[in-house]
Design a protein around this motif. Structure first.
Motif, PDB file in Angstrom:
ATOM      1  N   GLU A  17       0.847  -1.188   0.000  1.00 35.96           N
ATOM      2  CA  GLU A  17       0.000   0.000   0.000  1.00 35.96           C
ATOM      3  C   GLU A  17       0.884   1.239   0.000  1.00 35.96           C
ATOM      4  OE1 GLU A  17      -4.075  -1.282   2.247  1.00 35.96           O
ATOM      5  OE2 GLU A  17      -2.633  -0.022   3.273  1.00 35.96           O
ATOM      6  N   SER A  18       0.527   2.200  -0.798  1.00 36.66           N
ATOM      7  CA  SER A  18       1.308   3.428  -0.897  1.00 36.66           C
ATOM      8  C   SER A  18       0.393   4.627  -0.753  1.00 36.66           C
ATOM      9  CB  SER A  18       2.025   3.497  -2.254  1.00 36.66           C
ATOM     10  OG  SER A  18       2.627   4.752  -2.435  1.00 36.66           O
ATOM     11  N   GLY A  19       0.656   5.452   0.256  1.00 35.37           N
ATOM     12  CA  GLY A  19      -0.143   6.645   0.425  1.00 35.37           C
ATOM     13  C   GLY A  19       0.418   7.802  -0.370  1.00 35.37           C
ATOM     14  N   LEU A  20       1.714   8.014  -0.235  1.00 39.42           N
ATOM     15  CA  LEU A  20       2.366   9.116  -0.931  1.00 39.42           C
ATOM     16  C   LEU A  20       3.671   8.631  -1.533  1.00 39.42           C
ATOM     17  CD1 LEU A  20       2.001  12.058   1.602  1.00 39.42           C
ATOM     18  CD2 LEU A  20       0.814  11.829  -0.557  1.00 39.42           C
ATOM     19  N   GLY A  21       4.005   9.144  -2.659  1.00 43.88           N
ATOM     20  CA  GLY A  21       5.313   8.879  -3.237  1.00 43.88           C
ATOM     21  C   GLY A  21       5.800  10.155  -3.879  1.00 43.88           C
ATOM     22  N   LEU A  22       7.000  10.158  -4.384  1.00 42.15           N
ATOM     23  CA  LEU A  22       7.521  11.344  -5.040  1.00 42.15           C
ATOM     24  C   LEU A  22       6.729  11.579  -6.312  1.00 42.15           C
ATOM     25  CD1 LEU A  22      11.350  10.751  -4.634  1.00 42.15           C
ATOM     26  CD2 LEU A  22       9.854  12.176  -3.251  1.00 42.15           C
TER      27      LEU A  22
ATOM     28  N   SER B 256      12.813   3.081  -7.197  1.00 45.86           N
ATOM     29  CA  SER B 256      13.066   4.432  -7.693  1.00 45.86           C
ATOM     30  C   SER B 256      12.995   5.455  -6.569  1.00 45.86           C
ATOM     31  CB  SER B 256      12.052   4.773  -8.789  1.00 45.86           C
ATOM     32  OG  SER B 256      12.191   6.121  -9.201  1.00 45.86           O
ATOM     33  N   TYR B 257      11.960   5.345  -5.714  1.00 43.89           N
ATOM     34  CA  TYR B 257      11.809   6.280  -4.599  1.00 43.89           C
ATOM     35  C   TYR B 257      12.953   6.126  -3.599  1.00 43.89           C
ATOM     36  CZ  TYR B 257       7.023   6.827  -6.366  1.00 43.89           C
ATOM     37  OH  TYR B 257       5.925   7.064  -7.144  1.00 43.89           O
ATOM     38  N   TYR B 258      13.359   4.875  -3.362  1.00 41.04           N
ATOM     39  CA  TYR B 258      14.451   4.620  -2.412  1.00 41.04           C
ATOM     40  C   TYR B 258      15.734   5.292  -2.878  1.00 41.04           C
ATOM     41  CZ  TYR B 258      17.902   2.090   0.371  1.00 41.04           C
ATOM     42  OH  TYR B 258      18.943   1.779   1.203  1.00 41.04           O
ATOM     43  N   LYS B 259      16.031   5.178  -4.169  1.00 42.94           N
ATOM     44  CA  LYS B 259      17.236   5.800  -4.708  1.00 42.94           C
ATOM     45  C   LYS B 259      17.172   7.319  -4.608  1.00 42.94           C
ATOM     46  CE  LYS B 259      18.332   2.101  -7.994  1.00 42.94           C
ATOM     47  NZ  LYS B 259      18.443   1.737  -9.435  1.00 42.94           N
ATOM     48  N   SER B 260      15.958   7.872  -4.588  1.00 42.86           N
ATOM     49  CA  SER B 260      15.784   9.325  -4.493  1.00 42.86           C
ATOM     50  C   SER B 260      15.834   9.816  -3.050  1.00 42.86           C
ATOM     51  CB  SER B 260      14.438   9.726  -5.116  1.00 42.86           C
ATOM     52  OG  SER B 260      14.399   9.376  -6.485  1.00 42.86           O
ATOM     53  N   GLY B 261      15.995   8.890  -2.086  1.00 45.52           N
ATOM     54  CA  GLY B 261      16.100   9.269  -0.680  1.00 45.52           C
ATOM     55  C   GLY B 261      14.777   9.356   0.046  1.00 45.52           C
ATOM     56  N   ALA B 262      13.723   8.793  -0.541  1.00 50.47           N
ATOM     57  CA  ALA B 262      12.409   8.843   0.101  1.00 50.47           C
ATOM     58  C   ALA B 262      12.338   7.860   1.262  1.00 50.47           C
ATOM     59  CB  ALA B 262      11.315   8.514  -0.910  1.00 50.47           C
ATOM     60  N   GLY B 263      11.473   8.167   2.248  1.00 45.95           N
ATOM     61  CA  GLY B 263      11.228   7.258   3.349  1.00 45.95           C
ATOM     62  C   GLY B 263      10.109   6.294   3.003  1.00 45.95           C
ATOM     63  N   VAL B 264       9.745   5.478   3.972  1.00 49.51           N
ATOM     64  CA  VAL B 264       8.673   4.500   3.795  1.00 49.51           C
ATOM     65  C   VAL B 264       7.493   4.894   4.667  1.00 49.51           C
ATOM     66  CG1 VAL B 264       8.010   2.069   4.014  1.00 49.51           C
ATOM     67  CG2 VAL B 264      10.338   2.673   3.332  1.00 49.51           C
ATOM     68  N   GLY B 265       6.296   4.902   4.083  1.00 49.24           N
ATOM     69  CA  GLY B 265       5.105   5.276   4.831  1.00 49.24           C
ATOM     70  C   GLY B 265       4.054   4.186   4.811  1.00 49.24           C
TER      71      GLY B 265
ATOM     72  N   HIS C 195      -4.073   3.237  -4.469  1.00 46.45           N
ATOM     73  CA  HIS C 195      -2.803   3.084  -5.179  1.00 46.45           C
ATOM     74  C   HIS C 195      -1.964   1.988  -4.519  1.00 46.45           C
ATOM     75  CE1 HIS C 195       0.702   4.107  -7.559  1.00 46.45           C
ATOM     76  NE2 HIS C 195       1.413   4.130  -6.448  1.00 46.45           N
ATOM     77  N   PHE C 196      -1.412   1.102  -5.322  1.00 48.65           N
ATOM     78  CA  PHE C 196      -0.500   0.081  -4.841  1.00 48.65           C
ATOM     79  C   PHE C 196       0.847   0.268  -5.533  1.00 48.65           C
ATOM     80  CE2 PHE C 196      -4.523  -1.558  -3.605  1.00 48.65           C
ATOM     81  CZ  PHE C 196      -4.280  -2.327  -2.473  1.00 48.65           C
ATOM     82  N   MET C 197       1.879   0.438  -4.736  1.00 47.31           N
ATOM     83  CA  MET C 197       3.201   0.699  -5.267  1.00 47.31           C
ATOM     84  C   MET C 197       3.796  -0.561  -5.889  1.00 47.31           C
ATOM     85  SD  MET C 197       6.550   2.114  -3.230  1.00 47.31           S
ATOM     86  CE  MET C 197       5.722   3.636  -2.774  1.00 47.31           C
ATOM     87  N   THR C 198       4.454  -0.397  -7.009  1.00 48.04           N
ATOM     88  CA  THR C 198       5.152  -1.509  -7.645  1.00 48.04           C
ATOM     89  C   THR C 198       6.574  -1.584  -7.100  1.00 48.04           C
ATOM     90  OG1 THR C 198       6.019  -0.179  -9.470  1.00 48.04           O
ATOM     91  CG2 THR C 198       3.804  -1.136  -9.738  1.00 48.04           C
ATOM     92  N   LEU C 199       7.217  -2.712  -7.307  1.00 48.26           N
ATOM     93  CA  LEU C 199       8.594  -2.867  -6.857  1.00 48.26           C
ATOM     94  C   LEU C 199       9.501  -1.864  -7.561  1.00 48.26           C
ATOM     95  CD1 LEU C 199      10.701  -4.382  -5.219  1.00 48.26           C
ATOM     96  CD2 LEU C 199      10.867  -6.060  -7.085  1.00 48.26           C
ATOM     97  N   ALA C 200       9.256  -1.630  -8.845  1.00 52.46           N
ATOM     98  CA  ALA C 200      10.070  -0.670  -9.597  1.00 52.46           C
ATOM     99  C   ALA C 200       9.936   0.737  -9.016  1.00 52.46           C
ATOM    100  CB  ALA C 200       9.650  -0.675 -11.072  1.00 52.46           C
ATOM    101  N   GLN C 201       8.695   1.124  -8.638  1.00 57.96           N
ATOM    102  CA  GLN C 201       8.491   2.448  -8.024  1.00 57.96           C
ATOM    103  C   GLN C 201       9.206   2.531  -6.691  1.00 57.96           C
ATOM    104  OE1 GLN C 201       4.169   2.405  -8.073  1.00 57.96           O
ATOM    105  NE2 GLN C 201       4.136   4.094  -9.553  1.00 57.96           N
ATOM    106  N   ALA C 202       9.108   1.476  -5.892  1.00 53.57           N
ATOM    107  CA  ALA C 202       9.749   1.470  -4.580  1.00 53.57           C
ATOM    108  C   ALA C 202      11.254   1.649  -4.711  1.00 53.57           C
ATOM    109  CB  ALA C 202       9.430   0.167  -3.849  1.00 53.57           C
TER     110      ALA C 202
END
Length: 199
Positions: free
Chosen positions: A2-7, A24-33, A15-22
């Protein structure tokens, strides 16, 4: 996942986050919510370690044990639960201590999200008490709470804080239809300040 917010992603209940999105966000320095839809959380915004700890113990006594999210060099924390058959919605209790400083306790439910891992904007990183995050607990071990549990918890929390010299500044709640009511409290006198409905 489950993904509430992403970049660049608008908040969505569906919205359900895909592994590819996860990745991508991780490489951008995003946290996990996490969303509060199925896993409501009690967010304790209190900077005094002694009072914060007391509120955690009070919460566990009334709502059950829970994984507690912590943060480096901060007494603020968050406790994760799971809902029963009914959704829970945002509630907030703001108070003022004897020294004039304010704190708040919020219930984050359907329509809210909270961070569970990664860096905090003000510095430091999120962690978990005893290294036990919701992942280690697993969904079956999380304490289940209902709207009625939340009603009683916040009613008792006002008394608990009052016994410790705190003055309640605001108590508010949201319903699924968007209705919101608040109480402004000065000393021992309560007066309804506003009631609005959004359809």
């Amino acid at each position: 996942m489950e993904s509430g917010l992403g970049l660049g992603v608008k908040y969505s209940d569906t919205h359900f986050m895909t592994l590819a999105q996860a990745k991508s966000y991780y490489k951008s320095g995003a946290g996990v919510g996490m969303q509060g839809r199925n896993n409501p959380a009690v967010d304790i915004d209190e900077n005094d370690p002694e009072l914060s700890h007391a509120i955690v113990e009070f919460t566990e006594l009334h709502l059950g044990f829970a994984p507690v999210r912590t943060r480096d060099s901060s007494a603020r924390c968050l406790m994760v639960y799971k809902r029963g058959a009914e959704f829970l919605y945002k509630r907030r209790l703001e108070y003022e201590k004897r020294d004039g400083k304010r704190g708040a306790v919020e219930l984050l439910g359907k329509g809210q999200y909270y961070n569970v891992a990664g860096p905090h904007p003000k510095g430091g990183y999120y962690g978990w008490r005893h290294g036990q995050s919701p992942v280690e607990w697993g969904p079956d071990r999380l304490s289940e709470i209902t709207p009625e549990d939340a009603d009683q918890y916040f009613a008792d929390l006002q008394k608990f804080l009052g016994e410790r010299g705190c003055k309640i500044i605001e108590s508010s709640s949201s319903s699924g239809g968007g209705a919101r009511s608040s109480l402004m409290i000065s000393g021992c006198t309560r007066r309804r300040s506003r009631t609005s409905s959004r359809r």
